[in-house]
Design an enzyme around this catalytic site. Structure first.
Site, PDB file in Angstrom:
ATOM      1  N   ALA A  60       0.999  -1.564   0.229  1.00  0.00           N
ATOM      2  CA  ALA A  60      -0.622  -0.583   0.056  1.00  0.00           C
ATOM      3  C   ALA A  60       1.065   0.629  -0.361  1.00  0.00           C
ATOM      4  CB  ALA A  60      -1.049  -0.008   1.145  1.00  0.00           C
ATOM      5  N   SER A  79       4.662   0.965  -0.648  1.00  0.00           N
ATOM      6  CA  SER A  79       5.433   1.310  -1.751  1.00  0.00           C
ATOM      7  C   SER A  79       6.054  -0.643  -2.924  1.00  0.00           C
ATOM      8  CB  SER A  79       6.697   0.751  -0.874  1.00  0.00           C
ATOM      9  OG  SER A  79       7.117  -0.269   0.158  1.00  0.00           O
ATOM     10  N   ARG A  83       7.915  -3.350  -5.027  1.00  0.00           N
ATOM     11  CA  ARG A  83      10.005  -3.868  -5.138  1.00  0.00           C
ATOM     12  C   ARG A  83       9.744  -4.551  -5.743  1.00  0.00           C
ATOM     13  NH1 ARG A  83       9.066  -5.051   1.124  1.00  0.00           N
ATOM     14  NH2 ARG A  83       7.557  -6.997   0.647  1.00  0.00           N
ATOM     15  N   HIS A 132      -2.793 -12.123  -4.124  1.00  0.00           N
ATOM     16  CA  HIS A 132      -3.666 -11.051  -2.917  1.00  0.00           C
ATOM     17  C   HIS A 132      -2.093 -11.132  -1.941  1.00  0.00           C
ATOM     18  CE1 HIS A 132      -6.192 -10.488   0.921  1.00  0.00           C
ATOM     19  NE2 HIS A 132      -5.265 -10.007  -0.034  1.00  0.00           N
ATOM     20  N   ASP A 133      -1.752 -10.487  -1.718  1.00  0.00           N
ATOM     21  CA  ASP A 133      -0.170 -10.608  -1.017  1.00  0.00           C
ATOM     22  C   ASP A 133      -0.334 -11.423   0.260  1.00  0.00           C
ATOM     23  OD1 ASP A 133      -1.634  -8.713   0.117  1.00  0.00           O
ATOM     24  OD2 ASP A 133      -0.328  -6.968  -0.496  1.00  0.00           O
ATOM     25  N   ASN A 150      -9.635  -9.133   9.424  1.00  0.00           N
ATOM     26  CA  ASN A 150      -9.166  -7.635   9.553  1.00  0.00           C
ATOM     27  C   ASN A 150      -8.597  -7.231  10.474  1.00  0.00           C
ATOM     28  OD1 ASN A 150      -9.263  -9.027   6.062  1.00  0.00           O
ATOM     29  ND2 ASN A 150      -8.436  -6.821   5.051  1.00  0.00           N
ATOM     30  N   GLU A 182       1.599   4.782  10.753  1.00  0.00           N
ATOM     31  CA  GLU A 182       3.321   4.872  10.116  1.00  0.00           C
ATOM     32  C   GLU A 182       1.915   6.371   9.355  1.00  0.00           C
ATOM     33  OE1 GLU A 182       4.964   4.172   8.070  1.00  0.00           O
ATOM     34  OE2 GLU A 182       5.238   2.544   9.748  1.00  0.00           O
TER      35      GLU A 182
END
Length: 541
Positions: free
Chosen positions: A63, A65, A67, A287-288, A347, A355
């Site tokens: 969400a 970053s 990579r 889906h991560d 969730n 953050e």
């Protein structure tokens, strides 16, 4: 489910649990620092050598970053190298908050180019967050940037969907946790717009990136299961729901399972990246969270997991969905994992709270260092104030410290005055939310829990890991941090025939990645009292 009485107890209802008062063995707490100085990837102590059979490139978008990570996999070795990192910065447009998906794709291409420079790449896999999607027109062109799930346009759409399909019926088909940004509600919010009317294909974000890499069209099933339009029993798109909600079935592509081929690189992609044009793109658990759960280093049964990053996903791995009314009322979700498993979880708003606080403090006072915040939080008074992490006022970006203070004032609690007190409030509240979710999951699924695996970025946060062990009364195994990338890479390696089944994948991770162990400490009665203060999380409708 038995309450904790001072020893480490499993959660669950089965009669073969440890008798009350008997302490189950647990690994001793090591002495990790409050936050390791490195933020990169753990690299195994075994140096790269000819023992590594193949290298795989994982495009892993979170969400905040993105990579590209190269994983080299051998029979007893698993080595990760981050070759490129780039920001994921949403853009506020006149019609709402959007993802800059073109920038994300360019960052992915740049990362694949770095992967090519690092050596041969056997295949590529893509994973991202869930629920968000792009719409393609009849020519295959993208119709605008995908909306961000934190955009508030779905608020009224929930009511419209509920008028067509009641909450109980929707859950009975999909088994999906009620979240206002689920794809089904996003589509309802866009109904009647020019963009929606012109759409011919819907692609979830990882499927959109794969389409741009290969030209192929498909929908990976672990991500499809988060849409609210997927039948949890049959593992297919729900024709019944599509019909009831007047959605064109041709909008939804054929489903793909993790490990299935998704095509090879388009010529211009191969030319830009320097990869061989015959390089396959392999469907992973896109889906991560599904990739992260696949990388949980569990070698014994009766484990629970918490995939902790922007969100905390806390739950169990099951063989079949739990679609009871009690499960719906508790707001648990049944999403697909690899090999037909079910991710039965809730969730929970995760490190997003911390953050957002850090971003606010940095705007006000300049750089704010997480280790300093955690050290201050460790010294702050325990249980001075608590929040429900899933309260709706915490969903959108903004001044999170002010929202936390307002919540505490409104609920008659002490208002946290220092940054350390705010962080302590966040972490204790998350630990209590983890406790509640796991205890309810164990009860609803009739399962025992004897150990918790906490993976993802939150596993670096030693204070959160210890508080989670204290709150749950269970030993916590923290790591791997890069679980999402590991799951992505190992599904590719398995498709290439280099590793075996899910158990083999997990054994390889457990034997090669750095893990830390936390044993429950502190006053169990104090956690019981704190849990009683925290408002219930479920908000199913």
């Amino acid at each position: 489910m038995r309450p904790r009485t001072g020893g480490t107890k499993p959660y669950g209802n089965r009669p073969d649990t440890v008798p009350a008062g008997r302490r189950r063995s647990a690994s001793p707490v090591r002495s990790p620092t409050s936050h390791p100085p490195h933020r990169g990837i753990h690299v195994t102590t075994t140096p790269p050598s000819s023992a590594f059979a193949s290298a795989f490139a994982a495009v892993d978008l979170g969400a905040t970053s993105g990579r590209v990570i190269v994983g080299r996999v051998g029979p007893d070795n698993l080595d990760l190298t981050e070759v490129h990192r780039f920001p994921n910065t949403p853009v506020r447009l006149p019609d709402g908050l959007r993802w800059d998906v073109l920038s994300l794709f360019q960052g992915s291409l740049d990362g694949l180019r770095e992967a090519a420079r690092s050596g041969g790449v056997a295949s590529v896999g893509v994973d991202t967050w869930a629920v968000d999607y792009g719409l393609l027109d009849a020519d295959g062109a993208l119709l605008g940037h995908p909306f961000h799930y934190r955009d508030d346009r779905t608020d009224s759409a929930v009511t419209r969907v509920s008028a067509e399909v009641g909450a109980a019926e929707l859950y009975g088909i999909t088994g999906l946790q009620h979240l206002p940004f689920n794809t089904v509600f996003q589509l309802a919010a866009s109904a009647g717009t020019a963009q929606h009317d012109a759409a011919r294909t819907l692609l979830l974000v990882p499927d959109l990136l794969i389409h741009w890499l290969t030209g192929s069209i498909g929908a990976e099933e672990t991500n499809a299961s988060t849409t609210g339009l997927f039948d949890a029993r049959t593992g297919t798109w729900s024709k019944h729901l599509l019909n009831r909600l007047s959605l064109d079935p041709t909008l939804f592509p054929p489903l793909r399972a993790p490990g299935a081929p998704a095509g090879t690189l388009l010529p211009h992609v191969a030319a830009y990246t320097g990869l061989d044009p015959r390089t396959p793109v392999t469907t992973v658990a896109s889906h991560d969270t599904a990739s992260a759960v696949a990388a949980v280093p569990a070698t014994e049964p009766d484990f629970a997991y918490i995939s902790c990053g922007t969100w905390s996903l806390a739950g169990l791995e099951l063989d079949a969905p739990v679609l009871s009314e009690e499960s719906r009322a508790a707001n648990f979700t049944n999403e697909r994992g690899i090999d037909g498993t079910i991710r039965y979880l809730r969730n929970i708003m995760g490190m997003w709270l911390l953050e957002e606080c850090r971003r606010t403090w940095e705007k006000e006072n300049g750089p704010t260092h997480i280790p300093t915040l955690l050290a201050d939080a460790a010294r702050a008074e325990p249980f001075a104030s608590l929040v429900d992490p899933d309260a709706p006022e915490f969903l959108a970006p903004g001044d999170m410290p002010a929202r936390i203070r307002d919540y505490c004032a409104r609920t008659g609690q002490r208002v946290p005055g220092s940054k350390g007190a705010v962080v302590r409030c966040i972490l204790e509240s998350l630990a209590l939310a983890h406790r509640r979710a796991l205890r309810q999951a164990a009860e609803l699924a009739d399962r025992d829990i004897t150990r918790v695996h906490l993976v993802g970025g939150g596993s670096r946060n030693d204070l959160l890991c210890q508080l989670t062990a204290d709150a749950t009364g269970l030993p916590v195994v923290a790591g791997p941090t890069e679980a999402t990338a590991l799951g992505n890479i190992l599904v590719q390696a398995r498709a290439a025939g280099l590793v075996g089944d899910l158990a083999d994948m997990r054994r390889l991770i457990a034997s090669t990645q750095h893990l830390r162990h936390y044993t429950p400490q502190g006053d169990a009665a104090a956690w019981e009292a704190a849990a009683a203060r925290l408002a219930p999380a479920p908000r199913n409708r």
